[in-house]
Design an enzyme around this catalytic site. Structure first.
Site, PDB file in Angstrom:
ATOM      1  N   ARG A  18      17.063  43.813   8.435  1.00  0.00           N
ATOM      2  CA  ARG A  18      17.590  42.448   8.277  1.00  0.00           C
ATOM      3  C   ARG A  18      18.015  42.165   6.843  1.00  0.00           C
ATOM      4  NH1 ARG A  18      13.136  38.630  10.219  1.00  0.00           N
ATOM      5  NH2 ARG A  18      11.917  40.210   9.175  1.00  0.00           N
ATOM      6  N   ASN A  36      14.962  39.533  14.098  1.00  0.00           N
ATOM      7  CA  ASN A  36      14.252  40.460  14.979  1.00  0.00           C
ATOM      8  C   ASN A  36      14.067  39.801  16.333  1.00  0.00           C
ATOM      9  OD1 ASN A  36      13.911  42.423  13.007  1.00  0.00           O
ATOM     10  ND2 ASN A  36      11.858  41.754  12.454  1.00  0.00           N
TER      11      ASN A  36
END
Length: 93
Positions: A18, A36
């Site tokens: 990320r 996520n």
């Protein structure tokens, strides 16, 4: 402007996916977000100029060095005019 949603599977959580995605998106001037998902995958939305968004989609197929990407699903969406940069969102909320 184009907008694409990607869902990436494999070993993509716990490998800085990320944060690296955010940095790459900022480098190419792409807006959107990444988070996520509960099943261990990562979802991202990329919005911006077509070439820049395609660069992010290509990056998503590889990810950061520690990632092991097994699959990437890409879907096109209507642009929403995101212009507020790129953010890492909380997991699966």
């Amino acid at each position: 402007m184009v907008r694409k949603r990607v869902v990436v599977t494999g070993r993509v959580q716990g490998v800085f996916y990320r944060d690296t995605c955010r940095r790459v998106a900022q480098e190419y001037g792409v807006s959107g977000w990444v988070r996520n998902l509960e099943d261990g995958s990562v979802m991202a939305v990329f919005e911006g100029e077509p070439d820049a968004v395609e660069t992010l989609v290509r990056w998503a197929r590889q990810g950061p060095p520690a990632a092991v990407v097994e699959g990437v699903e890409v879907s096109e969406e209507e642009p929403e005019g995101l212009g507020g940069g790129f953010e890492v969102r909380s997991s699966w909320s």
